[in-house]
Design an enzyme around this catalytic site. Structure first.
Site, PDB file in Angstrom:
ATOM      1  N   SER A 169      30.765  57.484  39.964  1.00  0.00           N
ATOM      2  CA  SER A 169      29.824  58.543  39.598  1.00  0.00           C
ATOM      3  C   SER A 169      30.509  59.884  39.775  1.00  0.00           C
ATOM      4  CB  SER A 169      28.575  58.487  40.487  1.00  0.00           C
ATOM      5  OG  SER A 169      27.767  59.632  40.303  1.00  0.00           O
ATOM      6  N   TYR A 182      24.386  57.965  48.845  1.00  0.00           N
ATOM      7  CA  TYR A 182      24.832  57.590  47.498  1.00  0.00           C
ATOM      8  C   TYR A 182      26.200  58.194  47.186  1.00  0.00           C
ATOM      9  CZ  TYR A 182      24.919  57.289  42.386  1.00  0.00           C
ATOM     10  OH  TYR A 182      25.283  57.045  41.080  1.00  0.00           O
TER      11      TYR A 182
END
Length: 277
Positions: A169, A182
């Site tokens: 990501s 995350y």
């Protein structure tokens, strides 16, 4: 070809990739987290190009329903190559033995594994003082251990020339408030991808990652439904729009194809340039 017209929330460009990869028909791919979202898009994009897909998901019923829906859609679609079959399987990515069973399912069904896509992941929210031991453990277990276990199962059964793609990501390099668990997990995925590429290179297996930014999926629905938050987010994207799943799938196909046969250990950002802002 006419220019693409921006449409939809955040001016999303939804149009399938036009690139064709003639070496792909007949290949076999495993995609984790394939019941919905990007995983389902990946399965569809691969099958459209003649790749047989084994999709694994924690929600086995949803995975079966998605596989059935995609099979019907592919049968009705006009494609140059005969579409690949899509097989559904249950998978808990936190269990190494489930990955082994998923890999064996691919071997039993199709006799080989050419591509493995570690897509499954979770996107928890909590500000740093509120991150619980359970949240950080579950995030690292799903997002990091799930990638490692998938790569291990795949590499044990792959031949030289095969490829693994992990989902990292842009959050691996950009901090987002409330997403510390995350972000740290995706930074680990990016670095793990480099380690896997170095160690599996001796087997002729390439390992890369995709690092999406804001993409039009359920995971970003919260920001698309909040006009001020969306405007702020788009200000941090040089292209000033949200990306589409089709644009992420295009990068996946490239990284799995022979067009990237000398690319390994790389995290390719699909973020409209937001990592630079």
């Amino acid at each position: 070809m006419p220019p693409l017209a921006p449409t939809g929330p955040g001016r999303v460009l939804h149009q399938p990739a036009t690139a064709r990869y003639p070496e792909m028909p007949g290949k076999v791919a495993v995609v984790t987290g394939a019941a919905r979202g990007m995983g389902a898009r990946f399965a569809a994009g691969l099958a459209t190009r003649g790749v047989h897909v084994v999709g694994g998901d924690l929600d086995a019923a949803a995975m079966t329903a998605t596989a059935d829906e995609l099979a019907v859609a592919l049968a009705a679609e006009s494609v140059e190559d005969k579409p690949g079959r899509i097989v559904a399987s249950a998978l808990d990515v936190t269990r190494a033995e489930d990955h082994v069973a998923l890999a064996q399912r691919a071997i039993d069904e199709f006799g080989r594994i050419d591509f493995w896509v570690n897509n499954a992941g979770i996107f928890p929210y909590a500000e740093v003082p509120d991150i619980t031991p359970e949240q950080i453990r579950s995030t690292l277990s799903v997002n990091v251990e799930g990638v490692l276990f998938g790569a291990q199962a795949a590499a044990a059964r792959m031949e030289p020339g095969s490829a693994i793609v992990n989902m990292a990501s842009v959050s691996a390099v950009r901090v987002r408030k409330g997403r510390a668990a995350y972000c740290s997990s995706k930074a680990a995925v990016a670095h793990l991808t480099e380690s896997l590429a170095v160690e599996l290179g001796d087997q002729g297996i390439r390992v890369n990652a995709i690092a999406p930014g804001y993409i039009d999926t359920e995971m970003t629905r919260w920001i698309q439904d909040d006009a001020p938050a969306l405007a702020k987010a788009l200000d941090a994207v040089p292209l000033h729009r949200i990306g589409s799943p089709e644009e992420v799938c295009s990068v996946l196909l490239f990284l799995l194809s022979d067009s990237s046969r000398y690319v390994t250990g790389h995290s390719l950002a699909v973020d409209g340039g937001s990592r630079h802002v």
